[in-house]
Enzyme design. Structure first.
Site, PDB file in Angstrom:
ATOM      1  N   CYS A 381       0.836  -1.230  -0.004  1.00  0.00           N
ATOM      2  CA  CYS A 381      -0.043   0.117   0.107  1.00  0.00           C
ATOM      3  C   CYS A 381       0.914   1.202  -0.079  1.00  0.00           C
ATOM      4  O   CYS A 381       1.198   1.504  -1.016  1.00  0.00           O
ATOM      5  CB  CYS A 381      -1.022  -0.144   1.183  1.00  0.00           C
ATOM      6  SG  CYS A 381      -2.687   0.874   0.803  1.00  0.00           S
ATOM      7  N   HIS A 506      -3.667  -5.122   0.549  1.00  0.00           N
ATOM      8  CA  HIS A 506      -3.121  -5.540   1.578  1.00  0.00           C
ATOM      9  C   HIS A 506      -2.972  -7.054   1.950  1.00  0.00           C
ATOM     10  O   HIS A 506      -3.975  -7.881   2.382  1.00  0.00           O
ATOM     11  CB  HIS A 506      -3.947  -4.894   2.977  1.00  0.00           C
ATOM     12  CG  HIS A 506      -3.695  -3.257   3.026  1.00  0.00           C
ATOM     13  ND1 HIS A 506      -2.651  -2.978   3.704  1.00  0.00           N
ATOM     14  CD2 HIS A 506      -4.421  -2.550   2.529  1.00  0.00           C
ATOM     15  CE1 HIS A 506      -2.904  -1.706   3.813  1.00  0.00           C
ATOM     16  NE2 HIS A 506      -3.792  -1.408   2.977  1.00  0.00           N
ATOM     17  N   GLU A 508      -1.586  -8.953   3.867  1.00  0.00           N
ATOM     18  CA  GLU A 508      -1.160  -9.302   5.112  1.00  0.00           C
ATOM     19  C   GLU A 508      -2.709  -9.802   5.828  1.00  0.00           C
ATOM     20  O   GLU A 508      -2.602 -10.792   6.852  1.00  0.00           O
ATOM     21  CB  GLU A 508      -0.638  -8.366   6.143  1.00  0.00           C
ATOM     22  CG  GLU A 508      -1.449  -7.084   6.312  1.00  0.00           C
ATOM     23  CD  GLU A 508      -1.518  -6.122   5.441  1.00  0.00           C
ATOM     24  OE1 GLU A 508      -0.989  -6.159   4.010  1.00  0.00           O
ATOM     25  OE2 GLU A 508      -1.600  -4.846   5.622  1.00  0.00           O
TER      26      GLU A 508
HETATM   27  N1  GLN Z   1      -2.158   6.772   2.611  1.00  0.00           N
HETATM   28  C1  GLN Z   1      -2.322   5.868   1.305  1.00  0.00           C
HETATM   29  C2  GLN Z   1      -3.608   6.134   0.606  1.00  0.00           C
HETATM   30  O1  GLN Z   1      -4.517   6.597   1.202  1.00  0.00           O
HETATM   31  C3  GLN Z   1      -1.728   4.552   1.372  1.00  0.00           C
HETATM   32  C4  GLN Z   1      -2.911   3.971   2.671  1.00  0.00           C
HETATM   33  C5  GLN Z   1      -2.367   2.454   3.193  1.00  0.00           C
HETATM   34  O2  GLN Z   1      -1.177   2.242   3.484  1.00  0.00           O
HETATM   35  N2  GLN Z   1      -3.252   1.884   3.597  1.00  0.00           N
HETATM   36  O3  GLN Z   1      -3.518   5.759  -0.610  1.00  0.00           O
END
Ligand code: GLN
Length: 546
Positions: A381, A506, A508
């Protein structure tokens, strides 16, 4: 309908989530179908707007619910996907009750906590249990007995137990038995008080799980039994374990499965822990070991990255490779070059998700070091977005490149706000959330790791890679290897690097003890290969794991 309620006393943070998950595993090991709910008595509608420093990681479910991190423990221990209905909060319950009142559903009545709020709580628990046809429903009540916020929930559960009748509901109370003084005396008084508190609201616990740094001595069990009105064999000692996946077997060894079976009149069945025990055997006896650097900004609170740590625990138990996680605060990396050297000397690097400008430069320093030195790297992310920005700055020479989240005036917005996010006013549950389909490029490293080209993964973000830079990325050796059906960039990799992968989603959240996530497994295998490719002292084994 049979229900097991897990409450907590004395202090919060006793690992009730692990206890509840472990009870689920005990039942599943006997072949019972189980469902599980978490009650969070706070007023937030969901966990999405809470700071990870206060509540740890926000766990995302398939349906896009931003949930308490215990939902992650439940999914991992039970290996079954959950949805928003499995996480009740005061905010959600009150919202429904108020909507019903406005609709006129209670017309003529004064709307009150009892019976309307408690009725709504019981309705949700019954609905989840019945719609899933679960033989046993586990309900964990967050917080500590005695908190004002949890009162309506405990009252609802007391009412439910009365309505369901004999042998339908079991109450498990988790407490703390502290060890104090120069001779290390185990103290039962906090447990006595907390059970008294519970009985004052009409709930008599059937089992007491005593959390303590050491196993409970028999006389301590007897004392708790006497004061708290439970048989001595129902006082269960739950000392700290090396890994949370040990807990089901600790409970099993004290007969918890049989006691619950008798309380709820469940058919007698022998538990099967074959795969679980094999996992623990490999976990506790690794024959090799790697060190993985994790660079983030919430490193003082490990719960903020819980699912990442768990994914590595799964790899350790599956591969028999000891995994030591070395945590680095990304802001400190910019101040201390020696730290960056240490990151570079690890066997692999993980940069997890995050928000806001603080610490981004340190993340990019670490990513740059990994990219130029062949150190295996996984970016998740925000970590993936930072990898794209670092590449733009260093390889494309766009030195001012950034994300508009970090620098709204950047000349090169390599990462920018998703189109549908523009003009949004509310921050709760408005990110791009939940499971979405992704198509991987055949022949790419990531497709090889998954062993297929169509995957589904969970998301939580507002920003994305700007499509205007992709041609230049591809030309300079950063390849787009995953896209959503509507064309968003979901995965990037450097084909000439041993392992350099970034993903917008994600991974994980989908790792399980039985099935470590392929990206984490791939990273650990690449870390082993990296370690072997160099002439240097191996990192000593760490049986305690990540
Ligand atoms: N801040 C980034 C976004 O909103 C990544 C979000 C995250 O890592 N969950 O796209």
């Amino acid at each position: 309908m049979k229900v097991i309620v897990v409450s907590g006393g004395v202090i919060s943070g006793l690992g009730k989530g692990i206890t509840t998950s472990s009870l689920g595993r005990l039942l599943k090991a006997r072949g019972f179908s189980v469902t599980i709910l978490k009650i969070d008595p706070y007023l937030n509608v969901d966990a999405g707007t809470m700071n990870p420093y206060q509540h740890g990681e926000v766990f995302v479910l398939d349906d896009g619910t931003e949930a308490d991190l215990d939902l992650g423990n439940y999914e991992r221990f039970l290996d079954q996907p959950l949805n928003g209905r499995h996480n009740l909060t005061t905010g959600k319950i009150y919202r429904t009750v108020i909507e019903k009142e406005r609709r006129g559903d209670y017309l003529g009545n004064t709307v009150q906590i009892i019976p309307h709020v408690t009725g709504e709580i019981k309705r949700v628990i019954r609905e989840v249990s019945e719609s899933e046809g679960a033989e046993v429903t586990l309900v964990e009540v967050g917080g500590t007995v005695g908190d004002i916020e949890s009162m309506p929930f405990l009252e609802a559960l007391r009412e439910l137990s009365y309505e369901l009748g004999e042998h339908r509901m079991a109450f498990v109370h988790t407490t703390l038995v502290p060890v104090v003084g120069p001779v290390g005396e185990s103290k039962t008084k906090p447990t006595q008080h907390s059970v008294r508190e519970l009985r004052a609201i009409g709930i008599r616990p059937h089992l007491i799980f005593a959390r303590s740094p050491v196993p409970l001595a028999p006389e301590i069990k007897t004392k708790i039994s006497l004061f708290c009105d439970v048989p001595p064999q129902a006082v269960i000692s739950v000392p700290d374990q090396r890994v949370v996946y040990d807990v089901p077997l600790v409970l099993e060894a004290q007969g918890v499965g049989e006691i619950l079976g008798r309380l709820l009149e469940l058919p007698e069945r022998a538990p099967d822990y074959t795969a679980w025990s094999e996992f623990l055997q490999r976990y506790h006896h690794p024959d090799r070991s790697v060190q993985i650097a994790v660079v983030g900004k919430y490193t003082e609170l490990r719960d903020a990255y819980l699912s990442h740590s768990e994914a590595f625990h799964h790899c350790q138990g599956r591969l028999g490779v000891g995994i030591r996680l070395a945590w680095y605060d990304s802001e400190e990396l910019t101040r201390d070059p020696a730290l960056l050297q240490r990151v570079a000397r690890s066997d692999a690097l993980l940069v997890p998700g995050g928000f806001g400008p603080r610490g981004v430069e340190g993340k990019m320093l670490a990513i740059g070091a990994a990219r130029s030195s062949g150190l295996p790297f996984l970016g998740v992310c925000y970590g993936f977005q930072m990898a794209a920005i670092e590449f733009a700055r260093t390889t494309l020479g766009l030195t001012g490149a950034s994300s508009t989240e970090v620098d709204p005036e950047t000349p090169d917005p390599v990462v920018c706000l998703l189109e549908e996010q523009k003009g949004l006013e509310h921050l709760g549950a408005t990110m791009r959330l939940g499971a979405q389909r992704i198509d991987l490029v055949p022949g790419s490293k990531i497709a090889g790791l998954y062993g297929r080209t169509e995957i589904r993964e969970r998301h939580r973000h507002r920003y994305e890679i700007h499509p205007g830079y992709l041609d230049r990325f591809e030309g300079a050796g950063l390849r787009v290897t995953g896209r959503s059906p509507d064309g968003r960039v979901e995965a990037l990799e450097v084909p000439s690097h041993p392992f350099f992968i970034g993903v917008q989603f994600h991974p994980e959240f989908l790792s399980r003890p039985e099935a470590p996530h392929p990206l984490y497994r791939g990273l650990v295998e690449a870390a082993l290969a990296h370690q072997q490719s160099e002439v240097r002292a191996p990192v000593p084994p760490s049986p305690a794991g990540a």
